[in-house]
Design a protein around this motif. Sequence first.
Motif, PDB file in Angstrom:
ATOM      1  N   PRO A 355      -2.605  -1.432  -9.702  1.00 46.73           N
ATOM      2  CA  PRO A 355      -2.217  -1.594  -8.298  1.00 46.73           C
ATOM      3  C   PRO A 355      -0.712  -1.811  -8.161  1.00 46.73           C
ATOM      4  N   THR A 356      -0.141  -1.221  -7.122  1.00 55.58           N
ATOM      5  CA  THR A 356       1.299  -1.294  -6.901  1.00 55.58           C
ATOM      6  C   THR A 356       1.645  -2.417  -5.935  1.00 55.58           C
ATOM      7  N   PRO A 357       2.885  -2.927  -6.003  1.00 52.27           N
ATOM      8  CA  PRO A 357       3.292  -3.966  -5.049  1.00 52.27           C
ATOM      9  C   PRO A 357       3.280  -3.483  -3.606  1.00 52.27           C
ATOM     10  N   VAL A 358       3.617  -2.197  -3.392  1.00 52.31           N
ATOM     11  CA  VAL A 358       3.613  -1.631  -2.041  1.00 52.31           C
ATOM     12  C   VAL A 358       2.270  -0.965  -1.816  1.00 52.31           C
ATOM     13  N   PRO A 359       1.499  -1.366  -0.800  1.00 48.78           N
ATOM     14  CA  PRO A 359       0.214  -0.715  -0.544  1.00 48.78           C
ATOM     15  C   PRO A 359       0.412   0.774  -0.315  1.00 48.78           C
ATOM     16  N   GLU A 360      -0.537   1.574  -0.813  1.00 42.15           N
ATOM     17  CA  GLU A 360      -0.412   3.017  -0.687  1.00 42.15           C
ATOM     18  C   GLU A 360      -0.496   3.458   0.761  1.00 42.15           C
ATOM     19  N   ASP A 361      -1.246   2.774   1.560  1.00 39.16           N
ATOM     20  CA  ASP A 361      -1.299   3.036   2.995  1.00 39.16           C
ATOM     21  C   ASP A 361      -0.623   1.863   3.691  1.00 39.16           C
ATOM     22  N   ALA A 362       0.681   2.006   3.876  1.00 44.47           N
ATOM     23  CA  ALA A 362       1.459   0.890   4.414  1.00 44.47           C
ATOM     24  C   ALA A 362       1.013   0.558   5.829  1.00 44.47           C
ATOM     25  N   PRO A 363       0.740  -0.699   6.129  1.00 49.20           N
ATOM     26  CA  PRO A 363       0.291  -1.060   7.479  1.00 49.20           C
ATOM     27  C   PRO A 363       1.416  -0.896   8.484  1.00 49.20           C
TER      28      PRO A 363
END
Length: 692
Positions: A355-363
């Motif tokens: 898992p990455t620090p930045v969500p793949e689907d940024a809110p």
Amino acid sequence: MAETRRPARQNPPPARRGGTPAAAGAPGAGGAVLTALASLAAACAVLLVALSAGGGLTPSVLGDPGALARYGLPLARTVHDLAACLAVGGLVVAAVVLPHPSPAWTRVVRAAAVGAGLWTVSALAVLVLTAVDVIGAAPGADGFGAQFAQFSQEIDLGRALLVTTVLAAVVATVGAAATTPTGAAWGAVLSVVALLPLSLSGHASGSASHQTAVSSLGLHLVGVTVWVGGLAAVLIAGPLTGRRPAPGERAVDLTAVAGRYSTIALWCFAGVALSGVVNASVRLGGWSGLATAYGALVVAKVVALVLLGAVGAWHRRRTLPLLASSPRAFWRVAAGELVLMAAATGLGVALSRSPTPVPEDAPGVGTVDELLGETAPPPLTAARWFTETSPDLLWLLVGGLLLVGYLAGVRVLRRRGDRWSAGRTAWWVVGCLALLFVTSGGPAAYGRLSFSAHMLQHMLLTMAVPPLLVLGAPVTLAMRVLPARRDGSRGAREWLLEVVHSRYLALVGHPLVAAALFAGSLIVFYYSPLFELALRTHVGHELMMLHFLGTGYLFSSVLIGVDPGAHRPAHPLRLLLLLATMGFHAFFGVALMQGNQLLAADWFAQVAPGTDLLADQQKGGDIAWGIGEVPTLVLVLGVAVAWSRSDTRENRRRDRAADRDGGRDLAEYNAMLARLADHDRAPERAERPGEG
């Protein structure tokens, strides 16, 4: 008892041209197998450790697919990536490094075919295990078959993996059948294409900076596979280098092979480093991301890259200069380097599963931003069209390499005392800068937001940029700068000549075909689903720009080019062809201005809500009709100038010929006129016999 002595060897080992034993110190079959096993073991070990540290082995709270997917998928992906490296790198080395025909060339191509076969099998395993991971059910569960079919046919990730599997099978077939460098080159091209769907999966697919992430990951995959697989190919070819060639075969000089691979490896290292930095910046979201488990894996991969760069520098400075006298050190370092590369490959697979620090689907991302794959620019104004940017990594690299490579070639000519037209250099520099502006400046930022802005970008790309590049005469410059090879391998010069004199270029370079591609593709593209596909997908968008730039360059080359390759008719026919093609182009613009059928209406309604789409499309038709006048005028002037210069050169040639032979052609022409005059007066003299 008399002492017996061992008889002297009657057949000393075959020697290289430099006089050293053939392939001294090269790994034999046992050493090659040991290196391969060590590489696979290192990759799997690093993979499992990195997955455990990065959280990639943690069971999912919702829909856990079980240990099969958690462990089997990354292991299958590791084998998949290593096999792809062997296939891609082996075919590239066969196409541009090794002489043909030679046993080393044949062995490398066959090894690449085996790698492609393993790539196919592992790609199928990755497809199935990815479906298990996404669906959250084992293959034997009820309804899994229907869900798997839906995943592989309707989901982007599944389709990408399926396409990769099919293309890998095609590469295996081409590699098994390849018997010439051309066949190996086709296999290499197909293998690179097979890598591209992978850039659409994984972390890049859900990025808020979708275009940058996809381009950087694609560049990363190509660089890694050529780098790692190329070294493996050199190790495979090693035992067959330096031997005396059999009749009909070419000698393989290990020093030349290693030097050529070293140059390729240096470019791959630069590409991998650049793309890795860009991709990591997207995934980490800032320096704070380095403090996470994913960031620790990124740091570990950076360390591995630095170590590989240091080993490569050691090769170039220490082992390559001593390769002819003591090659054993080269083979040892190369084998260790390959093991380290395999370990870095396992680390890369672990990164893709963590898992990455930045969500793949940024809110909080708006609908327009999601569709564009990046933050939408502010409303268009005249000033913003020149100042706004939308950097495209692929075209920044292409334009930059074209510009730097051309200037480097001009510098080489000047250093050796040859002349090169400053005007050609200026045309090329302006063309490259225009290409960068069209693909990464304001036209790129607004080209997908409205039809009129898109049409302006298209017209510049296909009608303004190509003539500038054509006037730079890049093929002529390359032919004067690139060195020729004499050992049966094909370098940049040989492949350029192969393309220039190919049947394919002879076909598409025919004036009528070039004109049909230039004008006819407008109708095919805009009045078919291809237009909306190019707007919605990054790959489709890149292919669209490549196609229109290529057709524009080809058509301009037919009209005003000086490089070899294209068939150029007489100048009056060029003018007629230009006017007819531009007339068709104007008809396309008028059809848009007067038409009522909306093109890609769903897309523009989503990215530009509240816009009068029909009025904007008619404005685009006005641009297509109006902006074509200036490039057409430039091309007409170019043809006229070329026509005038051609006549001037012909007159000078005739004058020089007359000076050499004393005007013999003119004297013969005058004598012929005199004979014709005498023949015409003969009947008159017959009717008046009394005259002299």
